[in-house]
Design a protein around this motif. Structure first.
Motif, short mmCIF file in Angstrom:
data_model
loop_
_atom_site.label_atom_id
_atom_site.label_comp_id
_atom_site.label_asym_id
_atom_site.label_seq_id
_atom_site.Cartn_x
_atom_site.Cartn_y
_atom_site.Cartn_z
N GLU A 185 -36.06 50.03 -8.43
CA GLU A 185 -35.33 49.48 -9.35
C GLU A 185 -34.32 50.54 -10.06
O GLU A 185 -32.97 50.08 -10.15
CB GLU A 185 -36.08 49.09 -10.69
CG GLU A 185 -37.13 47.86 -10.18
CD GLU A 185 -37.73 47.47 -11.34
OE1 GLU A 185 -37.97 48.17 -12.53
OE2 GLU A 185 -38.58 46.67 -11.32
N VAL A 186 -34.62 51.59 -10.10
CA VAL A 186 -33.82 52.94 -10.68
C VAL A 186 -32.39 53.03 -9.60
O VAL A 186 -31.33 53.26 -9.91
CB VAL A 186 -34.60 53.95 -11.22
CG1 VAL A 186 -33.32 55.04 -11.48
CG2 VAL A 186 -35.11 53.46 -12.36
N TYR A 187 -32.97 53.11 -8.42
CA TYR A 187 -32.18 53.83 -7.53
C TYR A 187 -31.16 52.61 -6.78
O TYR A 187 -29.99 52.78 -6.40
CB TYR A 187 -32.80 54.10 -6.14
CG TYR A 187 -33.03 55.50 -6.22
CD1 TYR A 187 -31.88 56.55 -5.80
CD2 TYR A 187 -34.19 56.41 -7.00
CE1 TYR A 187 -32.29 57.87 -5.94
CE2 TYR A 187 -34.23 57.90 -6.94
CZ TYR A 187 -33.22 58.65 -6.65
OH TYR A 187 -33.42 59.77 -6.85
N SER A 188 -31.71 51.26 -7.05
CA SER A 188 -30.54 50.10 -6.89
C SER A 188 -29.54 50.02 -7.98
O SER A 188 -28.45 49.92 -7.71
CB SER A 188 -31.49 49.12 -6.74
OG SER A 188 -31.88 48.40 -8.26
N VAL A 189 -29.84 50.53 -9.21
CA VAL A 189 -28.85 50.59 -10.25
C VAL A 189 -27.93 51.94 -9.78
O VAL A 189 -26.78 51.54 -9.77
CB VAL A 189 -29.44 50.82 -11.72
CG1 VAL A 189 -28.30 51.56 -12.56
CG2 VAL A 189 -30.23 49.78 -11.91
N LEU A 190 -28.43 52.87 -9.26
CA LEU A 190 -27.46 53.85 -8.87
C LEU A 190 -26.39 53.56 -7.58
O LEU A 190 -25.45 54.08 -7.65
CB LEU A 190 -28.37 55.21 -8.28
CG LEU A 190 -27.69 56.38 -7.58
CD1 LEU A 190 -26.87 57.19 -8.73
CD2 LEU A 190 -28.58 57.29 -7.18
N ARG A 191 -26.89 52.93 -6.70
CA ARG A 191 -26.07 52.28 -5.59
C ARG A 191 -24.98 51.61 -6.19
O ARG A 191 -23.87 51.71 -6.08
CB ARG A 191 -26.95 51.25 -4.75
CG ARG A 191 -26.17 51.11 -3.65
CD ARG A 191 -26.66 49.79 -2.67
NE ARG A 191 -28.06 50.17 -2.19
CZ ARG A 191 -28.49 50.90 -1.05
NH1 ARG A 191 -27.25 51.36 -0.47
NH2 ARG A 191 -29.56 51.25 -0.79
#
Length: 286
Positions: A185-191
């Protein structure tokens, strides 16, 4: 003179905490371009978090110690301003989201930082909506932050920072306390943030994700920069990483061990699909 074309410029940075015998950072020099994502990796306790806090002014203005060198953000000397002013330019997300959350509802949480910056209430509302949309929490405005999962809480912490409209985001081990779902979830935000053109610094032990999401990687050990280059350049230097008690992404490590086991010289890659093609070509050539 600082290069105003750089988002971040660190020059000759050294830092020593009070009552310690050795500097935690020693002559650090690097820069980050606008829109670039820099990953920082290294063994535990080598100064990664201290370096991050030097960039937003927490060190030495809040956390005292002896600092040498310069840190510039968008051409501004970080240590000539104050932490509150720098928060308008540099957002900071810590590893434990619950330590950043203090309000009764999600919308109040996102509004809190803006209130400290003196943002008018009328301007807050669209910012809250936009920030929650960016992290996938639209419709959660009236919920309690305590009712969220770990991944959702970390996304909320990111939203609270984004609402203050910084152009640079520092994330200090943002997924270390999360399960695999929360990490995703967090890394999808980063993308998404990268798509917005935001500049970022990510400190994390998740080398697979660092390799996938970061443009360049800085390796810190014993307070010094040991390696700095693209993800591919850094993570294919397996033996150097091993000397530093670090490792590359699993697929890169596999290719390295394959070469050693079968006396081959296959290209090392950090990407799964490319690695599969390399192995398929090798088998076809047998």
């Amino acid at each position: 003179m600082p290069d105003s074309k750089k988002a971040i410029e660190v020059s000759g940075l050294s830092f020593q905490y009070p009552d310690t015998d050795e500097k935690v950072l020693k002559n650090i020099n690097f820069s980050v371009d606008h829109g670039e994502i820099l990953g920082i990796i290294g063994p535990t306790g080598v100064g990664k978090s201290t370096l991050a806090m030097c960039i937003n002014g927490l060190v030495p203005q809040v956390i005292s110690g002896e600092l040498e060198g310069k840190v510039y953000v968008k051409g501004m000397d970080v240590h000539q301003g104050n932490v509150a002013k720098m928060s308008e330019h540099v957002g900071f997300v810590f590893q434990e989201p619950e330590n950043q959350l203090s309000q009764m509802t999600i919308e109040e949480e996102v509004a809190f930082g803006m209130g400290n910056l003196g943002v008018p209430r009328k301007e807050m509302e669209p910012r809250i909506k936009d920030a929650l949309q960016q992290v996938g929490l639209s419709g959660f405005e009236k919920r309690s932050p305590l009712a969220l999962s770990g991944g959702q809480q970390q996304r909320l912490a990111i939203a609270a920072v984004l609402a203050m409209r910084p152009t640079i985001l520092i994330m200090d081990e943002p997924t270390s306390m999360l399960d695999p779902k929360g990490k995703n979830e967090v890394y999808s935000v980063l993308r998404n943030l990268k798509d917005y053109g935001m500049t970022g610094i990510i400190i994390d032990h998740e080398v697979e994700r660092i390799a996938e999401y970061c443009d360049r990687v800085l390796v810190l050990s014993e307070g010094e920069i040991q390696m700095l280059g693209t993800s591919s350049e850094v993570f294919t230097e397996i033996e150097k990483l091993h000397e530093l008690t670090l490792h590359a992404p699993q697929v890169t490590e596999f290719l390295y061990q394959y070469n050693r086991e079968f006396d081959q010289e296959l290209k090392l890659s950090t990407k799964l699909e490319e690695s599969i093609k390399i192995l398929e070509s090798a088998y076809k050539g047998v």
